[in-house]
Design a protein around this motif. Structure first.
Motif, PDB file in Angstrom:
ATOM      1  N   ALA A   1      23.705  44.683  22.043  1.00 23.96           N
ATOM      2  CA  ALA A   1      23.942  44.072  23.350  1.00 23.96           C
ATOM      3  C   ALA A   1      23.968  42.557  23.213  1.00 23.96           C
ATOM      4  O   ALA A   1      23.083  41.966  22.580  1.00 23.96           O
ATOM      5  CB  ALA A   1      22.858  44.487  24.339  1.00 23.96           C
ATOM      6  N   TYR A   2      24.979  41.934  23.801  1.00 28.57           N
ATOM      7  CA  TYR A   2      25.031  40.478  23.870  1.00 28.57           C
ATOM      8  C   TYR A   2      24.161  39.989  25.022  1.00 28.57           C
ATOM      9  O   TYR A   2      23.901  40.728  25.987  1.00 28.57           O
ATOM     10  CB  TYR A   2      26.472  40.009  24.082  1.00 28.57           C
ATOM     11  N   PRO A   3      23.692  38.742  24.964  1.00 26.14           N
ATOM     12  CA  PRO A   3      22.959  38.201  26.109  1.00 26.14           C
ATOM     13  C   PRO A   3      23.823  38.256  27.366  1.00 26.14           C
ATOM     14  O   PRO A   3      25.048  38.073  27.313  1.00 26.14           O
ATOM     15  CB  PRO A   3      22.681  36.747  25.688  1.00 26.14           C
ATOM     16  N   VAL A   4      23.194  38.507  28.499  1.00 27.68           N
ATOM     17  CA  VAL A   4      23.914  38.616  29.768  1.00 27.68           C
ATOM     18  C   VAL A   4      24.446  37.242  30.169  1.00 27.68           C
ATOM     19  O   VAL A   4      23.743  36.226  30.077  1.00 27.68           O
ATOM     20  CB  VAL A   4      22.993  39.176  30.865  1.00 27.68           C
TER      21      VAL A   4
ATOM     22  N   VAL B   1      28.249  45.150  25.656  1.00 23.08           N
ATOM     23  CA  VAL B   1      27.629  45.907  24.571  1.00 23.08           C
ATOM     24  C   VAL B   1      28.733  46.463  23.680  1.00 23.08           C
ATOM     25  O   VAL B   1      29.888  46.570  24.090  1.00 23.08           O
ATOM     26  CB  VAL B   1      26.738  47.059  25.094  1.00 23.08           C
TER      27      VAL B   1
ATOM     28  N   THR C   1      26.184  31.352  29.274  1.00 20.87           N
ATOM     29  CA  THR C   1      25.363  32.297  28.533  1.00 20.87           C
ATOM     30  C   THR C   1      24.194  31.571  27.879  1.00 20.87           C
ATOM     31  O   THR C   1      24.409  30.551  27.212  1.00 20.87           O
ATOM     32  CB  THR C   1      26.195  32.996  27.435  1.00 20.87           C
TER      33      THR C   1
ATOM     34  N   GLU D   1      20.988  44.730  30.230  1.00 18.50           N
ATOM     35  CA  GLU D   1      21.463  45.165  28.915  1.00 18.50           C
ATOM     36  C   GLU D   1      21.261  46.671  28.740  1.00 18.50           C
ATOM     37  O   GLU D   1      22.151  47.368  28.219  1.00 18.50           O
ATOM     38  CB  GLU D   1      20.725  44.390  27.819  1.00 18.50           C
TER      39      GLU D   1
ATOM     40  N   ALA E   1      27.502  42.087  31.406  1.00 17.27           N
ATOM     41  CA  ALA E   1      26.710  42.629  30.305  1.00 17.27           C
ATOM     42  C   ALA E   1      27.657  43.283  29.310  1.00 17.27           C
ATOM     43  O   ALA E   1      28.334  44.256  29.635  1.00 17.27           O
ATOM     44  CB  ALA E   1      25.696  43.646  30.823  1.00 17.27           C
TER      45      ALA E   1
END
Length: 389
Positions: free
Chosen positions: A210-213, A200, A228, A242, A198
């Motif tokens: 936050a980026y996608p996990v 951020v 991803t 996130e 995760a």
């Protein structure tokens, strides 16, 4: 007689300590922003030194070297977490803007401190104990159940400084050649289903994205691939991961990129494995797969600029690391890779090839996860010397 032109506005000057591929890719992101980068590199031939124009070669543990370098920068950030914390605090006392700051970075430098703080915050961590000697480690293992994981509190990376101990007979391994001031952290062995990452980014003013996990695939302690978004991750679980990372960033007052490496248990729950406070291998997909890369957002954050959109550009993005194999002339090998896949994206790090060394990565994107992963694996394998991949 002509009047000299007035000097133009001076660009922001970001100093990066550490000259690896993370600094190299951060420099690439700085160009479009008009940001000037200065580099304190370990040697003249490291990855970033091959592209950055203003390079100081010196020891990042030497106070005089680091202070002289920092005096020429508006803000100092990092390619790694190994600058001594005491030296960073001295910089801050001298008025240098250090991002992330020494207090936050300590949690990425010292696993014992990190475990204590995250546990106090009520965040999910493996059961752990700081053990002073072999007998204390055996007592933890007997209580918790074998196998157990032992880690040095400082200095470990890419699987180094980590042991899976099967029984009390192995308990002496972590204490052999233990450096002064380094502790051993014993943890429960988590029989995880997979690893997640995760990412951020947080600015000094408190803005965060936050980026996608991602799902992270490890081999021998080294990340070899990310997918991803993480396949099969329930939307509620993704949001929870996130939010966990955003909470860590807020509570530790991280400025810049924070990577929270997670282990997902077989029941779907997660525990925190590691923290990193700089651009991260599991975020390399963002260069070509996100609207704003982790490198650009890290720069925006340390300069307290509004953060960019972290959303993906395509339904699926796969990054595969290129580890040193039998191919030494990597640029020439691109002929095959690009002819086979016109949408393939490649980053080479300008490093000499050594077995197992990270020398580049490839990124693919598309609508079908299996096909996207197959394309990434083929290109990475070819660049590592497998012509039949």
């Amino acid at each position: 007689m002509t009047t000299p032109a007035a000097p133009g506005p001076r660009p922001f000057v970001v100093g990066i300590i550490g000259g690896g591929q993370l600094a190299r890719m951060t420099y690439a992101a700085s160009i479009g922003l008009g940001v000037e980068v200065r580099l304190l590199a370990e040697g003249p031939d490291v990855s970033a030194a091959g592209v950055v124009h203003d390079v100081t070669v010196g020891d990042y543990t030497d106070p005089a070297t680091v202070k002289a370098f920092a005096a020429r920068c508006d803000v100092v950030t990092f390619d790694h977490e190994h600058v001594p914390g005491g030296l960073l605090r001295e910089l801050e006392d001298d008025g240098v803007v250090v991002r992330p700051g020494a207090a936050a970075l300590l949690h990425a430098q010292d696993k014992a401190v990190m475990r204590e703080r995250l546990t106090a915050l009520g965040l999910p961590c493996p059961a752990y104990r700081v053990v002073a000697d072999e007998d204390a480690l055996v007592a933890f293992g007997d209580q918790q159940g074998w196998p157990v994981i032992a880690k040095t509190s400082r200095g470990g990376y890419d699987g180094k400084g980590v042991w899976k101990l099967g029984s009390a007979a192995d308990a002496g391994l972590p204490f052999a050649d233990l450096a002064p001031g380094v502790q051993v952290v014993a943890e429960e062995f988590v029989d995880f289903a997979r690893e997640l990452s995760a990412l951020v980014v947080r600015s000094p003013s408190g803005q965060a994205v936050a980026y996608p996990v991602s799902e992270s695939v490890q081999r021998d302690g080294v990340c070899v691939e990310t997918v991803t978004p993480a396949p099969g991750l329930d939307p509620d679980q993704a949001v929870a991961a996130e939010l966990l990372a955003l909470t860590v960033a807020h509570e530790l007052e991280v400025v810049g990129l924070l990577a929270v490496e997670l282990m997902q248990r077989r029941d779907g729950s997660v525990v925190v494995n590691e923290l990193a406070m700089r651009p991260h291998n599991t975020g390399h997909w963002t260069i070509d797969g996100a609207h704003t890369s982790q490198f650009e957002n890290h720069l925006r954050a340390v300069l307290d600029l509004p953060l960019g959109d972290p959303a993906t550009r395509a339904p699926w993005t796969v990054m595969a690391n290129v580890l040193g194999g039998t191919v030494e002339d990597l640029p020439s090998a691109l002929l095959h890779c690009f002819a086979r896949d016109r949408r393939l994206r490649v980053q080479l790090y300008g490093k000499s090839v050594r077995p197992g060394r990270k020398v580049g990565h490839v990124t693919t994107y598309g609508d079908d996860p299996a096909e996207t992963r197959k394309r990434a694996r083929h290109a990475a394998a070819y660049l590592m010397g497998d012509p039949d991949a």
